[in-house]
Design an enzyme around this catalytic site. Structure first.
Site, PDB file in Angstrom:
ATOM      1  N   HIS A 169       0.848  -1.207   0.000  1.00 41.30           N
ATOM      2  CA  HIS A 169       0.000   0.000   0.000  1.00 41.30           C
ATOM      3  C   HIS A 169       0.879   1.250   0.000  1.00 41.30           C
ATOM      4  CE1 HIS A 169      -3.986  -1.784   1.443  1.00 41.30           C
ATOM      5  NE2 HIS A 169      -3.154  -2.812   1.498  1.00 41.30           N
ATOM      6  N   GLU A 233       3.363  -0.419   4.004  1.00 38.35           N
ATOM      7  CA  GLU A 233       3.145   0.959   3.534  1.00 38.35           C
ATOM      8  C   GLU A 233       4.463   1.490   2.990  1.00 38.35           C
ATOM      9  OE1 GLU A 233       0.226   2.444   3.507  1.00 38.35           O
ATOM     10  OE2 GLU A 233      -0.923   1.077   4.792  1.00 38.35           O
TER      11      GLU A 233
HETATM   12  O1  LIG Z   1      -3.100   6.264   4.941  1.00 40.37           O
HETATM   13  C1  LIG Z   1      -4.155   5.761   5.290  1.00 40.37           C
HETATM   14  O2  LIG Z   1      -4.966   6.360   6.029  1.00 40.37           O
HETATM   15  C2  LIG Z   1      -4.521   4.361   4.859  1.00 40.37           C
HETATM   16  C3  LIG Z   1      -3.427   3.561   4.198  1.00 40.37           C
HETATM   17  C4  LIG Z   1      -3.946   2.125   4.122  1.00 40.37           C
HETATM   18  O3  LIG Z   1      -4.639   1.790   3.200  1.00 40.37           O
HETATM   19  N1  LIG Z   1      -3.675   1.341   5.174  1.00 40.37           N
HETATM   20  C5  LIG Z   1      -4.280   0.060   5.352  1.00 40.37           C
HETATM   21  C6  LIG Z   1      -3.759  -0.573   6.621  1.00 40.37           C
HETATM   22  C7  LIG Z   1      -4.317  -1.962   6.838  1.00 40.37           C
HETATM   23  C8  LIG Z   1      -3.896  -2.615   8.153  1.00 40.37           C
HETATM   24  O4  LIG Z   1      -4.164  -2.037   9.201  1.00 40.37           O
HETATM   25  O5  LIG Z   1      -3.297  -3.707   8.104  1.00 40.37           O
HETATM   26  C9  LIG Z   1      -5.797   0.234   5.451  1.00 40.37           C
HETATM   27  O6  LIG Z   1      -6.244   1.203   6.072  1.00 40.37           O
HETATM   28  O7  LIG Z   1      -6.504  -0.601   4.906  1.00 40.37           O
HETATM   29 ZN   LIG Z   2      -4.126   1.154   1.276  1.00 34.57          ZN
END
Ligand SMILES: O=C(O)CCC(=O)N[C@@H](CCC(=O)O)C(=O)O
Ligand SMILES: [Zn+2]
EC number: 3.5.1.96
Length: 350
Positions: A169, A233
């Site tokens: 991501h 990330e």
């Molecule tokens: O930057 C952001 O607010 C979201 C970035 C993102 O998509 N992060 C994932 C993390 C998933 C996890 O907690 O494993 C999400 O929010 O889906």
């Molecule tokens: Zn994401």
């Protein structure tokens, strides 16, 4: 599908490798499962648009899932994985392990949005069946399709194969720690220091240890299949073509080495090389008037002193519980009931 078209498709794929382009522009061509062999050494299986696996003829000891575009506007990982697929199909690189590539939300890529109707990364582990989820949405069908593809992929392997999943991501906000990984909740199992060393070699030096089950893709692979799975990330969201690819050299080279079975030269785990946080609060939005009490451009991992108001909504105030508690993924613009902030505090690995 007409035989001639099938042959043409396979020859186009081998000459140009444009599987993702076809999946996005001519999905009907890659709608049906298609299998073929690359130069007698690698079996290619197209499972559905945006989902393709490679199986080497030699015995594979690793089953690796690389997913990108689970959020359609997180383009750098999509560009990295697309290039791997092009390079494999056109014979520039050869996999040494079984690899499944998943390009998640194809229509959201076209719209340059995180999702179309539902956040795909909240629909795994059967959450797509919840009554709050629009059963007619693209993401609901896609979550089912992706879960099935992952299950079939892992279960098709030998019992001694080890399983990996890196769900790639980019974040909406800038981050004090640019590259970081979420380690899904392991239900008491030990965190893998080898995996942390591997991710460190990818340039990822910050880890968030999740403390509870979630409906994310990485938790699904971890929990259902015992895979070493992470949400990774890699930087900040940018439009297609706007990423500074020099920022991804390390992760790009290391993942390529992994799938091609080349030496990784990992440093052994050392506490001083990494920042480890544990999730302290998962703050969900309950009301439409949920607001953050800090600026929209505050970077991830900004920390607060105990008692600072982080967010509020009718009936609730959310405050830092510890000095040095930091916020990650703050987003007031999520659906009711969904996570609006993670807070984290420093910890160490045993
Ligand atoms: O930057 C952001 O607010 C979201 C970035 C993102 O998509 N992060 C994932 C993390 C998933 C996890 O907690 O494993 C999400 O929010 O889906
Ligand atoms: Zn994401």
């Amino acid at each position: 599908m007409h035989t001639v078209n099938r042959h043409k498709l396979i020859s186009d794929l081998q000459q140009q490798g444009q599987f993702l382009t076809l999946s996005r522009r001519s999905a009907e061509l890659v709608q049906k499962p298609i299998s073929f062999t690359l130069d007698e050494h690698t079996q290619v299986s197209i499972i559905s648009p945006g989902i393709i696996s490679f199986t080497p003829k030699i015995k594979s000891v690793k089953a690796i899932v690389l997913s990108s575009g689970i959020h359609g506007n997180e383009t750098a990982p999509i560009e990295i994985c697309d290039q791997y697929v092009v390079d494999i199909l056109t014979g520039k690189i050869r996999v040494a392990h079984r690899v499944l590539f998943i390009f998640g939300n194809l229509p959201a890529m076209d719209k340059a949005t995180r999702f179309v109707d539902e956040n795909l990364n909240r629909l795994f582990s059967h959450a797509h069946a919840n009554e709050s989820v629009d059963q007619n949405s693209y993401e609901c069908a896609r979550a089912k399709e992706i879960e099935k593809a992952v299950a079939q992929f892992y279960e098709a392997g030998h019992s001694d194969e080890s399983r990996y999943h890196y769900d790639l991501h980019t974040a909406i906000r800038p981050s004090k720690n640019e590259k970081f990984a979420v380690y899904p909740f392991l239900h008491g199992e030990k965190h893998s220091k080898d995996q942390i060393s591997f991710l460190l070699a990818c340039g990822i030096d910050t880890f968030l240890l999740s403390g509870s089950p979630t409906t994310t893709f990485s938790y699904y692979s971890s929990r259902q299949f015992g895979a070493h799975a992470f949400t990774v990330e890699l930087g900040k969201v940018e439009a297609f073509g706007q990423n500074d690819m020099s920022r991804f050299t390390q992760v790009n080279d290391t993942l390529k080495r992994l799938i091609c079975g080349q030496p990784l030269n990992l440093k052994s785990f050392n506490h001083q090389d990494v920042l480890i946080y544990q999730v302290n609060q998962v703050i969900n939005k309950h009301e439409d008037d949920f607001v953050l009490d800090f600026s929209d451009d505050l970077p991830n991992f900004s920390d607060f002193s105990k008692g600072t108001l982080l967010a509020h909504e009718t009936g609730n105030e959310y405050r830092a519980e510890f000095d040095g508690e930091a916020v990650v993924f703050p987003n007031a613009n999520v659906a009711i009931g969904q996570r609006a902030i993670l807070t984290v505090i420093p910890t160490t690995l045993d």
